[in-house]
Design a protein around this motif. Structure first.
Motif, PDB file in Angstrom:
ATOM      1  N   GLY A   1      40.286  36.735  36.680  1.00  0.00           N
ATOM      2  CA  GLY A   1      40.201  37.202  35.305  1.00  0.00           C
ATOM      3  C   GLY A   1      38.912  37.898  34.958  1.00  0.00           C
ATOM      4  N   VAL A   2      37.997  38.063  35.929  1.00  0.00           N
ATOM      5  CA  VAL A   2      36.724  38.740  35.698  1.00  0.00           C
ATOM      6  C   VAL A   2      36.779  40.108  36.364  1.00  0.00           C
ATOM      7  N   VAL A   3      36.383  41.123  35.633  1.00  0.00           N
ATOM      8  CA  VAL A   3      36.393  42.484  36.171  1.00  0.00           C
ATOM      9  C   VAL A   3      35.025  42.803  36.758  1.00  0.00           C
ATOM     10  N   HIS A   4      35.029  43.344  37.984  1.00  0.00           N
ATOM     11  CA  HIS A   4      33.790  43.685  38.678  1.00  0.00           C
ATOM     12  C   HIS A   4      33.803  45.160  39.045  1.00  0.00           C
ATOM     13  N   ASP A   5      32.668  45.805  38.881  1.00  0.00           N
ATOM     14  CA  ASP A   5      32.527  47.207  39.280  1.00  0.00           C
ATOM     15  C   ASP A   5      31.897  47.230  40.675  1.00  0.00           C
ATOM     16  N   VAL A   6      32.700  47.508  41.690  1.00  0.00           N
ATOM     17  CA  VAL A   6      32.242  47.477  43.083  1.00  0.00           C
ATOM     18  C   VAL A   6      32.080  48.885  43.645  1.00  0.00           C
ATOM     19  N   THR A   7      31.960  49.874  42.763  1.00  0.00           N
ATOM     20  CA  THR A   7      31.885  51.274  43.193  1.00  0.00           C
ATOM     21  C   THR A   7      30.818  51.484  44.254  1.00  0.00           C
ATOM     22  N   ASP A   8      29.603  50.988  44.004  1.00  0.00           N
ATOM     23  CA  ASP A   8      28.489  51.213  44.929  1.00  0.00           C
ATOM     24  C   ASP A   8      28.544  50.310  46.156  1.00  0.00           C
ATOM     25  N   PHE A   9      29.473  49.356  46.156  1.00  0.00           N
ATOM     26  CA  PHE A   9      29.540  48.402  47.268  1.00  0.00           C
ATOM     27  C   PHE A   9      30.648  48.746  48.268  1.00  0.00           C
ATOM     28  N   ILE A  10      31.560  49.612  47.870  1.00  0.00           N
ATOM     29  CA  ILE A  10      32.726  49.897  48.726  1.00  0.00           C
ATOM     30  C   ILE A  10      32.305  50.343  50.116  1.00  0.00           C
ATOM     31  N   LYS A  11      31.333  51.236  50.178  1.00  0.00           N
ATOM     32  CA  LYS A  11      30.908  51.758  51.486  1.00  0.00           C
ATOM     33  C   LYS A  11      30.202  50.713  52.328  1.00  0.00           C
ATOM     34  N   ASP A  12      29.670  49.628  51.682  1.00  0.00           N
ATOM     35  CA  ASP A  12      28.947  48.584  52.408  1.00  0.00           C
ATOM     36  C   ASP A  12      29.799  47.348  52.664  1.00  0.00           C
ATOM     37  N   HIS A  13      31.053  47.365  52.241  1.00  0.00           N
ATOM     38  CA  HIS A  13      31.907  46.192  52.391  1.00  0.00           C
ATOM     39  C   HIS A  13      32.091  45.848  53.869  1.00  0.00           C
ATOM     40  N   PRO A  14      31.709  44.621  54.287  1.00  0.00           N
ATOM     41  CA  PRO A  14      31.826  44.255  55.707  1.00  0.00           C
ATOM     42  C   PRO A  14      33.244  44.356  56.249  1.00  0.00           C
ATOM     43  N   GLY A  15      34.229  44.178  55.361  1.00  0.00           N
ATOM     44  CA  GLY A  15      35.618  44.247  55.800  1.00  0.00           C
ATOM     45  C   GLY A  15      36.174  45.658  55.849  1.00  0.00           C
ATOM     46  N   GLY A  16      35.332  46.624  55.512  1.00  0.00           N
ATOM     47  CA  GLY A  16      35.777  48.012  55.538  1.00  0.00           C
ATOM     48  C   GLY A  16      36.232  48.513  54.184  1.00  0.00           C
ATOM     49  N   LYS A  17      36.271  49.848  54.024  1.00  0.00           N
ATOM     50  CA  LYS A  17      36.652  50.465  52.757  1.00  0.00           C
ATOM     51  C   LYS A  17      38.123  50.223  52.421  1.00  0.00           C
ATOM     52  N   ALA A  18      38.977  50.300  53.431  1.00  0.00           N
ATOM     53  CA  ALA A  18      40.421  50.195  53.171  1.00  0.00           C
ATOM     54  C   ALA A  18      40.775  48.862  52.535  1.00  0.00           C
ATOM     55  N   MET A  19      40.155  47.792  53.023  1.00  0.00           N
ATOM     56  CA  MET A  19      40.476  46.458  52.517  1.00  0.00           C
ATOM     57  C   MET A  19      40.107  46.317  51.046  1.00  0.00           C
ATOM     58  N   ILE A  20      38.889  46.747  50.701  1.00  0.00           N
ATOM     59  CA  ILE A  20      38.459  46.582  49.310  1.00  0.00           C
ATOM     60  C   ILE A  20      39.170  47.578  48.397  1.00  0.00           C
ATOM     61  N   ASN A  21      39.462  48.745  48.921  1.00  0.00           N
ATOM     62  CA  ASN A  21      40.185  49.743  48.109  1.00  0.00           C
ATOM     63  C   ASN A  21      41.590  49.276  47.759  1.00  0.00           C
ATOM     64  N   SER A  22      42.163  48.438  48.620  1.00  0.00           N
ATOM     65  CA  SER A  22      43.522  47.960  48.367  1.00  0.00           C
ATOM     66  C   SER A  22      43.599  47.020  47.181  1.00  0.00           C
ATOM     67  N   GLY A  23      42.457  46.494  46.753  1.00  0.00           N
ATOM     68  CA  GLY A  23      42.467  45.569  45.620  1.00  0.00           C
ATOM     69  C   GLY A  23      42.035  46.200  44.320  1.00  0.00           C
ATOM     70  N   LEU A  24      41.608  47.453  44.342  1.00  0.00           N
ATOM     71  CA  LEU A  24      41.157  48.113  43.117  1.00  0.00           C
ATOM     72  C   LEU A  24      42.301  48.258  42.119  1.00  0.00           C
ATOM     73  N   GLY A  25      42.003  47.938  40.871  1.00  0.00           N
ATOM     74  CA  GLY A  25      43.005  48.057  39.811  1.00  0.00           C
ATOM     75  C   GLY A  25      44.065  46.984  39.860  1.00  0.00           C
TER      76      GLY A  25
END
Length: 309
Positions: free
Chosen positions: A207-231
């Motif tokens: 229920g908490v919204v987080h802005d991870v824009t600047d973190f996507i490129k540094d995500h240890p699990g890769g961009k695809a994984m974190i991008n799949s949860g956006l929105g």
């Protein structure tokens, strides 16, 4: 130490016990005689009669030794208030340090002495250098000292823990724990989804919204994984549905908070529990203490959602 005490001055130490001690009274009355005889003449006699070095005994074992002892003693009122740590209290300046202890035969553990003045010890740990304490203890075994005073261990440890907590609170106050939930703006779900579709890296967890824009490129699990949860509602994904994130990940995520979803069940439950309970922990600055694994995004059991599935 230089002038006689003013009996009318308030707050001076009561030395009536010393005034009643015949040995101390004798030393006080014969102070200069004792200084010159035991401090200068006896060392000179030992060196002179022992190996013929009269002047060496007078200068090195006499004058220079007295000079060193005086400076070491005064270090208790200078160096011991400047160098070292304050493990029991920091409201005043006394400190503990091994260097000061070495030149003062143990009195360098000055913070303890100021906090627990009735204790015959300066150092209480076995590895701390305090020959004065050891000497007094030996004298007790020989019957030359008695009624040694020790402060209660429970109170000593309470003081140590309180000071540790104070230092932790000071360090905690310098860290970024994220915007508190009750200070975050409320977002409608549709607004959250719309902003994510328009390119803003928003992700909703518990229920908490987080802005991870600047973190996507540094995500240890890769961009695809974190991008799949956006929105989307990525609560289950983040809490084990895809990967069981560490405590450090939850702490990092808290610094990216930008809002809460209206009606988000987890946040509403969390807020209600805080209002109903008055025993949650706050530090000395009034900030809520976040224990390891207690971030609001940390859900014990993954919550199944259609998006995560």
């Amino acid at each position: 130490m230089v002038m006689k005490q003013n009996p009318k001055r308030i707050g001076r130490t009561d030395i009536s016990d010393l005034n009643e001690d015949p040995v101390v009274v004798w030393q006080h009355r014969n102070y200069l005689k004792v200084v010159f005889s035991m401090g200068l003449f006896v060392p000179m006699l030992v060196a002179g009669l022992g190996w013929g070095d009269w002047w060496g005994g007078f200068v090195y074992a006499g004058i220079l030794r007295i000079f060193f002892v005086q400076q070491a003693t005064f270090c208790v009122n200078s160096l011991a208030h400047w160098l070292g740590d304050q493990p029991f209290d920091d409201r005043n300046s006394p400190r503990d340090h091994v260097i000061t202890a070495l030149v003062t035969l143990g009195e360098g553990y000055h913070n303890f002495h100021h906090e627990f003045p009735s204790d015959y010890r300066n150092a209480i740990e076995w590895h701390q250098y305090d020959p004065t304490k050891w000497s007094i203890w030996i004298w007790k075994q020989l019957g030359l000292a008695y009624d040694l005073k020790q402060f209660r261990t429970n109170e000593i440890e309470k003081g140590r823990v309180q000071q540790l907590q104070k230092k932790i609170d000071q360090k905690r106050a310098k860290l970024d724990w994220g915007v508190p939930l009750d200070q975050l703006p409320v977002m409608e779900w549709d607004d959250y989804v719309e902003q994510a579709k328009n390119g803003r890296g928003l992700i909703a967890i518990a229920g908490v919204v987080h802005d991870v824009t600047d973190f996507i490129k540094d995500h240890p699990g890769g961009k695809a994984m974190i991008n799949s949860g956006l929105g989307k509602d990525a609560t289950a994904m983040f809490n084990g549905g895809v990967y069981y994130h560490s405590n450090a990940a939850h702490n990092l995520l808290s610094t990216m908070r930008v809002g809460v979803i209206r009606g988000g069940c987890e946040v509403e439950i969390w807020k209600r529990s805080q209002k109903e309970s008055s025993d949650y922990v706050r530090d000395s600055t009034g900030q809520r203490v976040i224990r390891a694994g207690e971030q609001v995004t940390k859900i014990p059991e993954p919550i199944p959602t259609a998006d995560a599935a």
